[in-house]
Design a protein around this motif. Structure first.
Motif, PDB file in Angstrom:
ATOM      1  N   ASP A   1      38.997  49.604  40.073  1.00  0.00           N
ATOM      2  CA  ASP A   1      38.550  48.295  40.565  1.00  0.00           C
ATOM      3  C   ASP A   1      39.338  47.193  39.693  1.00  0.00           C
ATOM      4  O   ASP A   1      39.869  46.184  40.066  1.00  0.00           O
ATOM      5  CB  ASP A   1      37.102  48.088  40.469  1.00  0.00           C
ATOM      6  N   PHE A   2      39.551  47.453  38.287  1.00  0.00           N
ATOM      7  CA  PHE A   2      40.133  46.579  37.408  1.00  0.00           C
ATOM      8  C   PHE A   2      41.654  46.388  37.868  1.00  0.00           C
ATOM      9  O   PHE A   2      41.991  45.310  38.003  1.00  0.00           O
ATOM     10  CB  PHE A   2      39.969  47.174  35.794  1.00  0.00           C
ATOM     11  N   VAL A   3      42.124  47.527  37.639  1.00  0.00           N
ATOM     12  CA  VAL A   3      43.731  47.399  38.269  1.00  0.00           C
ATOM     13  C   VAL A   3      43.797  46.804  39.598  1.00  0.00           C
ATOM     14  O   VAL A   3      44.879  45.766  39.721  1.00  0.00           O
ATOM     15  CB  VAL A   3      44.258  48.783  38.405  1.00  0.00           C
ATOM     16  N   SER A   4      43.100  47.166  40.597  1.00  0.00           N
ATOM     17  CA  SER A   4      43.225  46.229  41.965  1.00  0.00           C
ATOM     18  C   SER A   4      42.751  44.779  41.782  1.00  0.00           C
ATOM     19  O   SER A   4      43.638  43.986  42.196  1.00  0.00           O
ATOM     20  CB  SER A   4      42.240  46.931  43.026  1.00  0.00           C
TER      21      SER A   4
ATOM     22  N   ALA B   1      45.932  41.911  41.841  1.00  0.00           N
ATOM     23  CA  ALA B   1      45.791  41.034  43.229  1.00  0.00           C
ATOM     24  C   ALA B   1      45.407  39.497  42.301  1.00  0.00           C
ATOM     25  O   ALA B   1      45.206  38.323  43.098  1.00  0.00           O
ATOM     26  CB  ALA B   1      44.296  41.160  43.723  1.00  0.00           C
ATOM     27  N   TYR B   2      45.005  39.551  41.113  1.00  0.00           N
ATOM     28  CA  TYR B   2      44.853  38.301  40.312  1.00  0.00           C
ATOM     29  C   TYR B   2      43.689  37.528  40.886  1.00  0.00           C
ATOM     30  O   TYR B   2      43.425  36.486  41.016  1.00  0.00           O
ATOM     31  CB  TYR B   2      45.925  37.492  40.232  1.00  0.00           C
ATOM     32  N   ASP B   3      42.559  38.337  41.196  1.00  0.00           N
ATOM     33  CA  ASP B   3      41.198  37.920  41.771  1.00  0.00           C
ATOM     34  C   ASP B   3      40.503  38.059  40.442  1.00  0.00           C
ATOM     35  O   ASP B   3      39.662  38.949  40.414  1.00  0.00           O
ATOM     36  CB  ASP B   3      40.869  39.006  42.827  1.00  0.00           C
ATOM     37  N   MET B   4      40.395  36.668  40.048  1.00  0.00           N
ATOM     38  CA  MET B   4      39.424  36.630  38.864  1.00  0.00           C
ATOM     39  C   MET B   4      38.081  36.661  39.149  1.00  0.00           C
ATOM     40  O   MET B   4      37.228  36.949  38.310  1.00  0.00           O
ATOM     41  CB  MET B   4      39.841  35.167  37.952  1.00  0.00           C
ATOM     42  N   ASP B   5      37.794  36.094  40.367  1.00  0.00           N
ATOM     43  CA  ASP B   5      36.117  36.239  40.857  1.00  0.00           C
ATOM     44  C   ASP B   5      35.796  37.795  40.822  1.00  0.00           C
ATOM     45  O   ASP B   5      34.740  38.006  40.100  1.00  0.00           O
ATOM     46  CB  ASP B   5      35.960  35.817  42.090  1.00  0.00           C
ATOM     47  N   THR B   6      36.598  38.680  41.345  1.00  0.00           N
ATOM     48  CA  THR B   6      36.313  39.972  41.064  1.00  0.00           C
ATOM     49  C   THR B   6      36.250  40.499  39.722  1.00  0.00           C
ATOM     50  O   THR B   6      35.395  41.264  39.249  1.00  0.00           O
ATOM     51  CB  THR B   6      37.216  40.932  42.236  1.00  0.00           C
ATOM     52  N   LEU B   7      37.372  40.153  39.248  1.00  0.00           N
ATOM     53  CA  LEU B   7      37.641  40.833  37.739  1.00  0.00           C
ATOM     54  C   LEU B   7      36.654  40.493  37.027  1.00  0.00           C
ATOM     55  O   LEU B   7      36.065  41.297  35.952  1.00  0.00           O
ATOM     56  CB  LEU B   7      38.811  40.375  37.171  1.00  0.00           C
ATOM     57  N   THR B   8      35.960  39.330  36.890  1.00  0.00           N
ATOM     58  CA  THR B   8      34.741  38.951  35.864  1.00  0.00           C
ATOM     59  C   THR B   8      33.583  39.558  36.187  1.00  0.00           C
ATOM     60  O   THR B   8      32.816  39.763  35.105  1.00  0.00           O
ATOM     61  CB  THR B   8      34.638  37.529  35.918  1.00  0.00           C
ATOM     62  N   THR B   9      33.360  40.135  37.257  1.00  0.00           N
ATOM     63  CA  THR B   9      32.162  41.045  37.697  1.00  0.00           C
ATOM     64  C   THR B   9      32.334  42.454  36.938  1.00  0.00           C
ATOM     65  O   THR B   9      31.029  42.809  36.829  1.00  0.00           O
ATOM     66  CB  THR B   9      31.922  41.146  39.149  1.00  0.00           C
ATOM     67  N   LEU B  10      33.396  42.819  36.404  1.00  0.00           N
ATOM     68  CA  LEU B  10      33.547  44.197  35.750  1.00  0.00           C
ATOM     69  C   LEU B  10      33.425  43.901  34.308  1.00  0.00           C
ATOM     70  O   LEU B  10      33.659  45.071  33.661  1.00  0.00           O
ATOM     71  CB  LEU B  10      35.217  44.803  36.144  1.00  0.00           C
ATOM     72  N   LEU B  11      33.412  42.627  33.937  1.00  0.00           N
ATOM     73  CA  LEU B  11      33.640  42.555  32.412  1.00  0.00           C
ATOM     74  C   LEU B  11      32.191  42.566  31.793  1.00  0.00           C
ATOM     75  O   LEU B  11      31.285  41.902  32.303  1.00  0.00           O
ATOM     76  CB  LEU B  11      34.444  41.392  32.091  1.00  0.00           C
TER      77      LEU B  11
ATOM     78  N   TRP C   1      42.391  35.590  20.111  1.00  0.00           N
ATOM     79  CA  TRP C   1      41.640  36.332  20.992  1.00  0.00           C
ATOM     80  C   TRP C   1      40.525  35.583  21.717  1.00  0.00           C
ATOM     81  O   TRP C   1      40.067  34.479  21.322  1.00  0.00           O
ATOM     82  CB  TRP C   1      41.038  37.555  20.434  1.00  0.00           C
ATOM     83  N   ILE C   2      40.080  35.975  22.941  1.00  0.00           N
ATOM     84  CA  ILE C   2      39.097  35.154  23.733  1.00  0.00           C
ATOM     85  C   ILE C   2      37.914  36.147  24.044  1.00  0.00           C
ATOM     86  O   ILE C   2      38.117  37.198  24.215  1.00  0.00           O
ATOM     87  CB  ILE C   2      39.812  34.912  25.239  1.00  0.00           C
ATOM     88  N   SER C   3      36.647  35.499  24.142  1.00  0.00           N
ATOM     89  CA  SER C   3      35.375  36.358  24.421  1.00  0.00           C
ATOM     90  C   SER C   3      34.644  35.637  25.519  1.00  0.00           C
ATOM     91  O   SER C   3      34.655  34.517  25.830  1.00  0.00           O
ATOM     92  CB  SER C   3      34.547  36.095  22.963  1.00  0.00           C
ATOM     93  N   GLY C   4      34.272  36.760  26.410  1.00  0.00           N
ATOM     94  CA  GLY C   4      33.326  36.266  27.516  1.00  0.00           C
ATOM     95  C   GLY C   4      34.146  36.108  28.719  1.00  0.00           C
ATOM     96  O   GLY C   4      35.349  35.904  28.925  1.00  0.00           O
ATOM     97  N   PRO C   5      33.370  36.594  30.136  1.00  0.00           N
ATOM     98  CA  PRO C   5      34.377  36.717  31.272  1.00  0.00           C
ATOM     99  C   PRO C   5      34.575  35.539  31.670  1.00  0.00           C
ATOM    100  O   PRO C   5      35.939  35.542  32.305  1.00  0.00           O
ATOM    101  CB  PRO C   5      33.235  37.439  32.168  1.00  0.00           C
ATOM    102  N   GLU C   6      33.982  34.508  31.486  1.00  0.00           N
ATOM    103  CA  GLU C   6      34.610  33.248  32.311  1.00  0.00           C
ATOM    104  C   GLU C   6      35.955  32.489  31.316  1.00  0.00           C
ATOM    105  O   GLU C   6      36.560  32.134  31.891  1.00  0.00           O
ATOM    106  CB  GLU C   6      33.352  32.215  32.305  1.00  0.00           C
ATOM    107  N   ASN C   7      35.567  32.598  29.875  1.00  0.00           N
ATOM    108  CA  ASN C   7      36.861  32.371  29.317  1.00  0.00           C
ATOM    109  C   ASN C   7      37.945  33.063  29.378  1.00  0.00           C
ATOM    110  O   ASN C   7      39.108  32.835  29.356  1.00  0.00           O
ATOM    111  CB  ASN C   7      36.297  32.436  27.916  1.00  0.00           C
ATOM    112  N   VAL C   8      37.749  34.484  29.725  1.00  0.00           N
ATOM    113  CA  VAL C   8      38.840  35.597  30.061  1.00  0.00           C
ATOM    114  C   VAL C   8      39.682  34.865  31.275  1.00  0.00           C
ATOM    115  O   VAL C   8      40.895  34.921  31.374  1.00  0.00           O
ATOM    116  CB  VAL C   8      38.458  36.739  30.176  1.00  0.00           C
ATOM    117  N   ALA C   9      38.584  34.497  32.327  1.00  0.00           N
ATOM    118  CA  ALA C   9      39.265  34.276  33.576  1.00  0.00           C
ATOM    119  C   ALA C   9      40.250  32.790  33.458  1.00  0.00           C
ATOM    120  O   ALA C   9      41.259  32.635  33.990  1.00  0.00           O
ATOM    121  CB  ALA C   9      38.401  33.927  34.504  1.00  0.00           C
ATOM    122  N   ALA C  10      39.463  32.041  32.553  1.00  0.00           N
ATOM    123  CA  ALA C  10      40.286  30.683  32.378  1.00  0.00           C
ATOM    124  C   ALA C  10      41.418  30.818  31.858  1.00  0.00           C
ATOM    125  O   ALA C  10      42.451  30.317  31.901  1.00  0.00           O
ATOM    126  CB  ALA C  10      39.338  29.753  31.540  1.00  0.00           C
ATOM    127  N   PHE C  11      41.319  31.553  30.562  1.00  0.00           N
ATOM    128  CA  PHE C  11      42.764  31.953  29.893  1.00  0.00           C
ATOM    129  C   PHE C  11      43.920  32.662  30.896  1.00  0.00           C
ATOM    130  O   PHE C  11      44.716  32.178  30.836  1.00  0.00           O
ATOM    131  CB  PHE C  11      42.526  33.098  28.868  1.00  0.00           C
TER     132      PHE C  11
END
Length: 332
Positions: A213-216, A220-230, A244-254
């Motif tokens: 799911d992470f790879v998919s 697809a660069y689907d950050m909404d889905t990716l953050t649910t896996l983190l 380095w970056i911490s937290g799903p929202e910050n990862v998506a923003a980066f």
């Protein structure tokens, strides 16, 4: 067999073959000591060279395995005679902002490097299972906080299960001194080593699905889905940068900002690194349909989530180590 005889007759294939049976475990040991897969390979090669040169004096007072570890330990201790231990970005400073500009890259000797599973694990799955936790990036990084001799003692006693006497023989110390140093090493590790609450089991369908799911989502660069896996405190790091970056929202923003060059990437599965799921990460090149090296990406899993996103950007050195081609083309 004298050294003179060795020089004229050349290596005995049977002796070299016996050395080779210990290559992977020695490489794993040297990697835990040094934090570098390249230095670990060099250390093992030098171990075999020294062992061959002095094989005539090996009288079987110890097992061949113990003797090779003694040589390897001395080599590693010599290689660790340097001012700086290797680290992960998280060991050097606090997390950065997702809109922070990338700092200047640091030299390769600053960083803990990944090691391919194939260099570190033997063919025995049971051995693989019992040792892979001690090849995790977090464990190797924690070991770097120990003085070199304490590091060797901890690994030999706690990972390799050498006796106090065997360890003392390898380090030319007394068993009492070994036990004292082990207690100090344990105390330090209890302060710096993260608790082990998760791992990666290729046979676990839920973990396989998490990785897939992470790879998919990433491709697809689907950050909404990716953050649910983190995981809530997920850490994204990118050696040779110390940001380095911490937290799903910050990862998506980066990833949508500074890291946006990763959009339309391709993740090529590897046999694993450090006992963890790993990929050859290619980003779009200038030529349509061609992707170029971007990173060796290693995932850390915990509790059904992804706890670490490790992007090792030194592709010039790491892609050949992992047997990856210099470009990726999708099959027509």
């Amino acid at each position: 067999m004298s050294d003179a005889t060795t020089a004229t007759t050349g290596p005995d294939p049977e002796v070299l073959a016996e050395f080779e049976t210990h290559r992977r475990e020695l490489c794993a040991y040297a990697y835990r000591m040094l934090g570098s897969s390249f230095e670990a390979e060099d250390a093992v090669q030098e171990t075999f060279t020294r062992a061959w040169r002095s094989y005539g004096s090996f009288e079987g007072r110890a097992s061949l395995r113990s003797w090779l570890y003694k040589i390897a330990t001395n080599i590693c201790l010599d290689m660790l005679d340097r001012p700086q231990s290797r680290a992960r970005p998280m060991d050097l400073n606090g997390p950065g902002r997702p809109d922070s500009p990338l700092p200047m890259p640091q030299p390769d000797y600053v960083w803990i490097e990944p090691i391919p599973n194939g260099l570190a694990f033997g063919a025995d799955p049971a051995e693989h299972a019992s040792t892979k936790d001690t090849l995790r990036l977090a464990f190797v990084a924690a070991c770097q906080h120990l003085p070199a001799t304490q590091r060797a003692i901890l690994i030999m006693r706690e990972v390799l299960r050498f006796s106090a006497g065997e360890t003392a023989e390898a380090l030319m110390m007394s068993p009492a001194s070994v036990n004292s140093a082990l207690q100090r090493a344990r105390a330090t590790m209890s302060k710096v080593q993260p608790s082990v609450t998760g791992g990666f089991d290729e046979a676990d369908p839920e973990q396989r699905k998490l990785v897939d799911d992470f790879v998919s989502a990433f491709e697809a660069y689907d950050m909404d889905t990716l953050t649910t896996l983190l995981k809530a405190d997920v850490a994204l790091s990118m050696p040779p940068f110390d940001l380095w970056i911490s937290g799903p929202e910050n990862v998506a923003a980066f990833m949508l900002g500074t890291g946006s060059a990763c959009r339309d990437s391709r993740m090529v599965p590897l046999a694993g690194a450090n006992g963890l799921p790993a990929f050859g990460h290619y980003k779009p090149g200038e030529e349509p349909g061609v992707w170029v090296p971007w990173s060796i990406t290693v995932l850390e899993l915990e509790g059904g989530t992804i706890a670490g996103l490790n992007f090792f950007l030194d592709t010039e050195r790491l892609f050949p180590l992992f047997g990856l081609p210099p470009e990726w083309r999708e099959a027509s």
